[in-house]
Write a protein that holds these residues in place. Structure first.
Motif, PDB file in Angstrom:
ATOM      1  N   ALA A  24      30.420  17.302   9.994  1.00  0.00           N
ATOM      2  CA  ALA A  24      30.998  16.068   9.437  1.00  0.00           C
ATOM      3  C   ALA A  24      31.276  16.241   7.945  1.00  0.00           C
ATOM      4  O   ALA A  24      32.354  15.881   7.454  1.00  0.00           O
ATOM      5  N   GLY A  25      30.327  16.798   7.230  1.00  0.00           N
ATOM      6  CA  GLY A  25      30.498  17.000   5.788  1.00  0.00           C
ATOM      7  C   GLY A  25      31.627  17.965   5.480  1.00  0.00           C
ATOM      8  O   GLY A  25      32.435  17.742   4.567  1.00  0.00           O
ATOM      9  N   THR A  64      25.621  18.941  13.454  1.00  0.00           N
ATOM     10  CA  THR A  64      26.429  17.708  13.452  1.00  0.00           C
ATOM     11  C   THR A  64      26.714  17.245  12.026  1.00  0.00           C
ATOM     12  O   THR A  64      27.855  16.932  11.665  1.00  0.00           O
ATOM     13  N   ALA A  65      25.659  17.208  11.213  1.00  0.00           N
ATOM     14  CA  ALA A  65      25.808  16.749   9.826  1.00  0.00           C
ATOM     15  C   ALA A  65      26.704  17.697   9.038  1.00  0.00           C
ATOM     16  O   ALA A  65      27.598  17.264   8.299  1.00  0.00           O
ATOM     17  N   VAL A  66      26.499  18.972   9.204  1.00  0.00           N
ATOM     18  CA  VAL A  66      27.267  19.969   8.460  1.00  0.00           C
ATOM     19  C   VAL A  66      28.753  19.889   8.830  1.00  0.00           C
ATOM     20  O   VAL A  66      29.629  19.929   7.966  1.00  0.00           O
ATOM     21  N   ASP A  80      21.406  21.958  11.675  1.00  0.00           N
ATOM     22  CA  ASP A  80      22.045  20.768  11.081  1.00  0.00           C
ATOM     23  C   ASP A  80      23.484  20.602  11.547  1.00  0.00           C
ATOM     24  O   ASP A  80      24.266  19.905  10.903  1.00  0.00           O
ATOM     25  N   ARG A 110      29.743  18.853   2.439  1.00  0.00           N
ATOM     26  CA  ARG A 110      30.962  18.263   1.885  1.00  0.00           C
ATOM     27  C   ARG A 110      31.198  18.757   0.457  1.00  0.00           C
ATOM     28  O   ARG A 110      32.291  19.176   0.099  1.00  0.00           O
ATOM     29  N   GLU A 152      24.607  16.994   5.139  1.00  0.00           N
ATOM     30  CA  GLU A 152      25.994  16.513   5.192  1.00  0.00           C
ATOM     31  C   GLU A 152      26.635  16.494   3.800  1.00  0.00           C
ATOM     32  O   GLU A 152      27.723  17.016   3.588  1.00  0.00           O
TER      33      GLU A 152
END
Ligand code: BES
Ligand code: MN
Ligand code: ZN
Length: 509
Positions: A172-173, A168-170, A166, A130, A126
């Motif tokens: 969001a970031g 979901t995390a990616v 990854d 970002r 994440e």
């Protein structure tokens, strides 16, 4: 530049340039110490394409070092760019931000229009997504807005390549990275504008347009409102210019906000918005005066932070107050020796201020801005200003200065700066410094002599925050970057936007 998040294998990407990150995995010390470049991708096609050149040892994987391989074997991309991030053991999102920026800025002067950046797979997904998004978008900014040949350097598209495991995390970031970077670039655009274009009135219009577009409440006032509120300090600065001042107020209310029941903090963001600082009657030397267009960088930082906050939607109320004026010498300008009175503080009358130097104007506009923010109900305050040359002397162009009267509030800020990678160094406050701004004929004077100039300026502001927890950021040395770096252009930096927005989010918890 258009960014896009793509889940794909790297070998098949038909782009003009594919950038991958390389760290230095060297652990040995002393005579045995040799750089050991480690590719931060698990894709076997990249390993195969880069193996031979990495084996030569000519690429050390130092931070922002680059090596270009043309027509890499086995890849659909026309070029493979290796970007170093330094020691593997110390690699963080901060390094990834710079690496993504380096890749974008590598492409710009070479007219490479279409780029893919492989997110390093070995780092936290994440934060990495970002940081890379931020780095790419921040790097795309150049201050050459007014050059007719600027289109020659544009990168049209930047794909960020992630691993689908990854997702979901990616995602969001990536979403946050877009918000933070676009907010910071919004601030940079305003700071970059020439002072004949960006007057206080125009700053007000741009703040209003931004607020409107993301759904913030806004008000832009001018001279009449300053008189109504008895903002004698702000008006003293403003009255020497043909350009009317602007008092800009933006309000963010969290979802479901009800003034009758809301009991959370109300955060006040106050910005110095001097669109040009000649010094006034205490006029500045000609050399370098053109740079004083960036004396509104504190207000740009606050507006940028509001732009991010309006989209991140934290569960806390935020009010932004920008005090914008031009500091000019004129027949109507305020003078050394004048005594002006700041805005009344509720029942209490304003403070009388003896003017020693009309070039110490930032603290005057902020005095009324801070008082007004408290009157609007702010429970915590943060201000940002290109306030003193003394802060530049103290900290150079590496750290901005930070001051605070409250440990807990500053601790939140410290956590925020660790996340964003921006650098602020806390400087002291203290009664002995306040003694330097005592006046013989008024409550206080607007300068405190040669020594400790950043601190006496902060002590001046502190008078107007009363007991409210408060942070003051002196960004004079950090608002304008003197030399281009591999990952960021010289010019307006947009410093403090991300850390202030991150500080606001910290109050949710
Ligand atoms: N805008 C300047 C401070 C500044 C200096 C910003 C260098 C960016 C780069 C501020 O208004 C100013 O002139 N401050 C004076 C205060 C002095 C008269 C007490 C200064 O620092 O010299
Ligand atoms: Mn000044
Ligand atoms: Zn100034």
């Amino acid at each position: 530049m258009k960014t896009e998040l793509v889940y794909s294998n790297l070998a098949g990407l038909a782009v003009e340039l594919l950038a991958v990150v390389v760290a230095d995995g060297q652990t040995a010390k002393g005579a045995e110490a040799r750089p050991e470049p480690v590719l931060l991708t698990t894709d076997p096609a990249i390993k195969a394409a880069a193996e031979a050149v990495l084996a030569t040892g000519e690429f050390k994987a130092a931070a922002n070092e680059t090596l270009l391989i043309h027509a890499p074997a086995g890849l659909a991309a026309k070029r493979l760019l290796l970007v170093g991030i330094g020691k593997l053991a110390k690699a963080t999102a901060i390094h990834t931000r710079a690496a993504a920026g380096t890749a974008v800025r590598f492409c710009k002067p070479r007219a490479i229009r279409d780029l893919a950046f492989a997110l390093p797979t070995q780092l936290a997904a994440e934060a990495t997504a970002r940081a890379a998004t931020e780095g790419a978008l921040l790097a795309d900014f150049d201050p050459d807005t007014y050059r007719s040949d600027r289109k020659d350097q544009s990168v049209y598209a930047c794909k960020l390549i992630a691993s689908a495991t990854d997702k979901t995390a990616v995602e969001a970031g990536y979403a946050e990275g877009l918000i933070f970077a676009e907010a910071q670039n919004f601030a940079r655009v305003q700071v970059n504008e020439p002072p004949n274009v960006l007057t206080p009135t125009v700053l007000g219009q741009r703040a209003a347009a931004m607020a409107q577009s993301i759904g913030l409440k806004w008000d832009v006032y001018s001279s009449e409102k300053l008189h109504e509120l008895k903002m004698g300090a702000f008006w003293a600065v403003a009255k020497g210019s043909e350009e009317p001042p602007a008092l800009i107020v933006l309000t963010y209310e969290p979802e479901g906000y009800d003034p009758a029941t809301y009991s959370g903090p109300v955060l006040g963001l106050v910005g110095k918005g001097i669109t040009f600082d000649t010094g006034g009657i205490s006029i500045k030397p000609a050399d370098g005066m053109e740079k004083m267009k960036y004396d509104m960088a504190g207000s740009a930082a606050m507006l940028g932070a509001m732009c991010a906050i309006g989209q991140l939607k934290p569960k806390v109320k935020v009010i932004c107050v920008v005090c914008s004026a031009e500091n000019m010498p004129d027949g109507k300008a305020y003078k050394p020796g004048d005594i002006v009175t700041s805005m009344p503080d509720g029942e209490k009358p304003g403070k009388s201020v003896e003017i020693i130097n009309t070039d110490a104007e930032g603290r005057l506009v902020l005095a009324d801005g801070l008082t007004y923010a408290r009157q609007l109900g702010c429970t915590h305050l943060i201000d940002a200003a290109t306030l003193t040359g003394a802060c530049v002397v103290a900290l150079g162009m590496v750290n901005a200065g930070a001051f605070s009267n409250d440990e807990e509030t500053f601790a939140r800020f410290d956590r925020a700066q660790q996340r964003t990678g921006e650098k602020f160094w806390r400087l002291p406050l203290g009664e002995e410094y306040f003694d330097q701004i005592k006046s013989d004929i008024a409550d206080i004077k607007n300068t405190g002599g040669r020594w400790g100039g950043a601190v006496t300026a902060a002590e001046f502001l502190k008078v107007f925050v009363a007991d409210t927890p408060w942070i003051h950021l002196d960004i004079a040395g950090m608002a304008w970057i003197e030399d281009s770096r591999p990952y960021i252009a010289k010019g307006p930096s947009g410093v403090a936007v991300r850390t202030i927005a991150e500080w606001v989010r910290n109050f949710e918890a």
